[in-house]
Write a protein that holds these residues in place. Sequence first.
Motif, short mmCIF file in Angstrom:
data_model
loop_
_atom_site.label_atom_id
_atom_site.label_comp_id
_atom_site.label_asym_id
_atom_site.label_seq_id
_atom_site.Cartn_x
_atom_site.Cartn_y
_atom_site.Cartn_z
N MET A 67 1.39 -1.26 0.37
CA MET A 67 -0.07 -0.11 -0.49
C MET A 67 0.54 1.26 0.57
SD MET A 67 -1.31 2.70 1.84
CE MET A 67 -0.40 1.94 3.37
N ARG A 68 2.20 1.42 1.17
CA ARG A 68 2.94 1.93 1.33
C ARG A 68 3.36 2.90 -0.06
NH1 ARG A 68 4.91 -0.10 6.65
NH2 ARG A 68 3.54 1.46 7.65
N ALA A 69 4.06 1.98 -0.75
CA ALA A 69 4.75 1.84 -1.89
C ALA A 69 3.33 2.85 -3.60
CB ALA A 69 4.81 0.63 -3.15
N GLN A 70 2.46 2.23 -3.37
CA GLN A 70 1.00 2.48 -3.95
C GLN A 70 0.81 3.73 -3.37
OE1 GLN A 70 0.45 1.12 -6.78
NE2 GLN A 70 1.92 0.23 -6.53
N ARG A 71 0.85 4.45 -2.52
CA ARG A 71 0.96 5.99 -2.09
C ARG A 71 1.24 6.73 -2.52
NH1 ARG A 71 -2.71 6.95 3.15
NH2 ARG A 71 -3.36 9.12 2.53
N LEU A 72 3.03 6.10 -2.07
CA LEU A 72 3.64 6.95 -2.48
C LEU A 72 3.78 7.85 -3.65
CD1 LEU A 72 6.96 8.84 -1.44
CD2 LEU A 72 7.90 6.71 -2.13
N ALA A 73 3.71 6.15 -5.33
CA ALA A 73 3.85 6.59 -6.59
C ALA A 73 2.11 7.44 -6.66
CB ALA A 73 3.10 5.24 -7.17
N LYS A 74 1.19 7.54 -5.86
CA LYS A 74 -0.09 7.61 -6.12
C LYS A 74 0.11 9.49 -6.32
CE LYS A 74 -2.60 8.60 -3.06
NZ LYS A 74 -3.56 8.93 -2.16
N ASP A 75 0.71 9.57 -4.43
CA ASP A 75 0.58 11.64 -4.41
C ASP A 75 1.94 12.13 -5.04
OD1 ASP A 75 -1.30 11.02 -2.80
OD2 ASP A 75 0.01 10.09 -0.35
N ARG A 108 14.58 2.39 -5.99
CA ARG A 108 14.68 3.66 -7.65
C ARG A 108 13.57 3.73 -7.27
NH1 ARG A 108 17.50 -1.20 -9.33
NH2 ARG A 108 15.99 -2.72 -8.70
N LEU A 109 12.50 3.69 -6.90
CA LEU A 109 11.35 4.31 -6.43
C LEU A 109 11.25 5.95 -6.06
CD1 LEU A 109 8.35 4.32 -6.53
CD2 LEU A 109 8.03 3.69 -4.64
N VAL A 110 12.00 5.78 -5.05
CA VAL A 110 12.67 7.01 -4.03
C VAL A 110 13.32 7.92 -5.34
CG1 VAL A 110 13.34 8.07 -2.51
CG2 VAL A 110 12.44 6.54 -1.79
N ARG A 111 13.57 7.84 -5.87
CA ARG A 111 13.96 8.36 -7.22
C ARG A 111 13.60 8.86 -8.31
NH1 ARG A 111 17.67 4.60 -9.07
NH2 ARG A 111 19.13 4.89 -7.63
N GLY A 112 12.35 7.82 -9.01
CA GLY A 112 10.89 8.26 -9.67
C GLY A 112 10.52 9.30 -8.49
N VAL A 113 10.07 9.60 -7.37
CA VAL A 113 9.64 10.57 -6.64
C VAL A 113 10.08 12.00 -7.11
CG1 VAL A 113 8.58 11.37 -4.99
CG2 VAL A 113 8.22 8.82 -5.59
N ARG A 114 11.62 11.84 -6.92
CA ARG A 114 11.92 13.46 -6.64
C ARG A 114 12.04 13.79 -8.21
NH1 ARG A 114 16.65 11.32 -2.31
NH2 ARG A 114 15.99 11.17 -0.80
N GLU A 115 12.40 12.56 -9.27
CA GLU A 115 12.39 13.09 -10.52
C GLU A 115 10.60 13.04 -11.65
OE1 GLU A 115 15.36 10.90 -12.11
OE2 GLU A 115 16.45 11.60 -10.79
N ILE A 116 9.69 13.52 -10.81
CA ILE A 116 8.41 13.37 -10.86
C ILE A 116 8.11 13.92 -12.15
CG2 ILE A 116 7.50 14.94 -9.32
CD1 ILE A 116 6.00 10.99 -10.73
N ASP A 117 8.94 15.47 -12.39
CA ASP A 117 8.63 16.38 -12.97
C ASP A 117 9.26 16.07 -14.49
OD1 ASP A 117 6.45 17.79 -11.91
OD2 ASP A 117 8.82 18.81 -10.86
N GLU A 128 11.56 10.58 -17.51
CA GLU A 128 12.09 9.16 -16.99
C GLU A 128 11.50 8.98 -15.62
OE1 GLU A 128 13.37 11.92 -18.64
OE2 GLU A 128 14.22 11.25 -20.25
N GLY A 129 11.44 9.85 -14.26
CA GLY A 129 11.43 10.03 -13.34
C GLY A 129 9.61 9.45 -13.42
N ARG A 130 8.86 9.65 -13.89
CA ARG A 130 7.89 8.99 -13.68
C ARG A 130 7.35 7.73 -14.52
NH1 ARG A 130 6.02 14.75 -15.80
NH2 ARG A 130 6.39 13.89 -18.29
N ALA A 131 8.28 7.48 -16.04
CA ALA A 131 8.17 5.99 -15.96
C ALA A 131 9.23 4.86 -15.09
CB ALA A 131 9.33 5.82 -17.76
N ALA A 132 10.10 5.73 -14.06
CA ALA A 132 10.92 5.42 -13.57
C ALA A 132 10.06 4.74 -11.73
CB ALA A 132 12.31 5.42 -12.75
N LEU A 133 9.16 6.21 -11.66
CA LEU A 133 7.90 5.33 -11.01
C LEU A 133 7.57 4.87 -10.81
CD1 LEU A 133 6.88 8.44 -8.72
CD2 LEU A 133 5.04 7.16 -9.85
#
Length: 428
Positions: free
Chosen positions: A323-331, A384-393, A396-401
């Motif tokens: 759930m936390r992994a999905q919530r982080l990606a969702k937020d 890798r998920l944390v890196r995607g969150v930081r590069e969400i804009d 590449e960041g969105r794809a990694a997330l």
Amino acid sequence: MNAVNSLLFVYSSDAAPVPDALRNAVGGGVDFSEAARATPRTMLSQAVALGAHEIVALMPEGVQDLVDALSEARGVLPCPLSLVSEPLERDCHEKLAALGVNAWMAIESLDAQSLDALRGRARARWARESALRTELDALRTRFDERKWIDRAKGLLMAARGIGEDEAFGLLRGAAMHANLRLGEVSRSVVEASRWADAINRAGQLRMLSQRLVRLSAQALAGIDAKRARVLRTQSTERVQDNFVHLAALELDETGARALAQALASWNALEMVLGMRISPQVLADIDAHADVLLLAAEALTGVLEASGARRALRIVNICGRQRMRAQRLAKDALLASTLSSSASRERLAPTMSEFESALLELEQAPLSSPDIRTALASARDEWLRLVRGVREIDTAEGRAALVRSSDALVETFDQLTASYEHSLQVLMS
């Protein structure tokens, strides 16, 4: 009450005089004026309440009332029952015998000697039938235990990759250690597996509530939209399947209420999911998903709360990571797509909670080589998920997330199943 400690009720629908033979056989201590007004139902209830050693029913007429009373009781009589009555048809004899009447004689043949013989036959038959019932109960118990033992052996064999003899040895050793019957230990193993699965499924509802929002946000943002729609359909089906399994559980009142609240939350979310996606609809989906998240969390807590199921806490901790992994990606997606400040503010706490739980799992004594390997993979994917969150804009960041959040769900699904079927959980 007479010298042989028998409780004798005399019943007559028309209050006919009690024959001298019965008076002489019973002796003093019985008020026949009261007994004559007793109905068969009263007779049976008082016999049970007073712990009667024997019942003699005198019924010049109205035997059908006794048949009805015995049919309603639907249980084995607590003591021998002798019936002295009007002449009976053969089918009535068979019904009474099936209902527990141990001996019968015609009232016209009644005298002290024949009554003593009647009562002797009733006691002998009742003792014989009681012994047969005891033997049958023992056979049923052994058969029931064998079923539990076979099921428990199968679970242990699958969980540990061991043979039947070794699985049986584990069960027998646990039974000796706990000073319990082998069947009791085996049933506990099966119950532990069943409730671990229930906690896992309730925990999946938390993850799926957030995943559905994440996939909706992906579709709105055009991030692998086709695949997002397929996964959203699969996630919806998974929610529905989990509710079907949870509804089949034998829940207490608190559990049933928690399940009903979770189902109501899902019905509300499902309705919004059917709408055409837009920023406003996405916000509504997120709001309803959070209601389901809270309801699923409460349900999971109720399932885990029983003293016998506290050992399954590790299953809940691991399942919550999905759930936390999905919530982080969702937020992260909502913060980027909808400029949601609330979603942005939840990022840091969610990351902290995930990291703390991951560390707890890594340090837990409940482990195995496969579990340790999976946890190492989960940590790599988490970074890798944390890196995607930081590069969400960035694209590449969105794809990694998206990739990492899906990978973490698969990894923690496998980990939860490993904990769920581990020897320590099953034998706890």
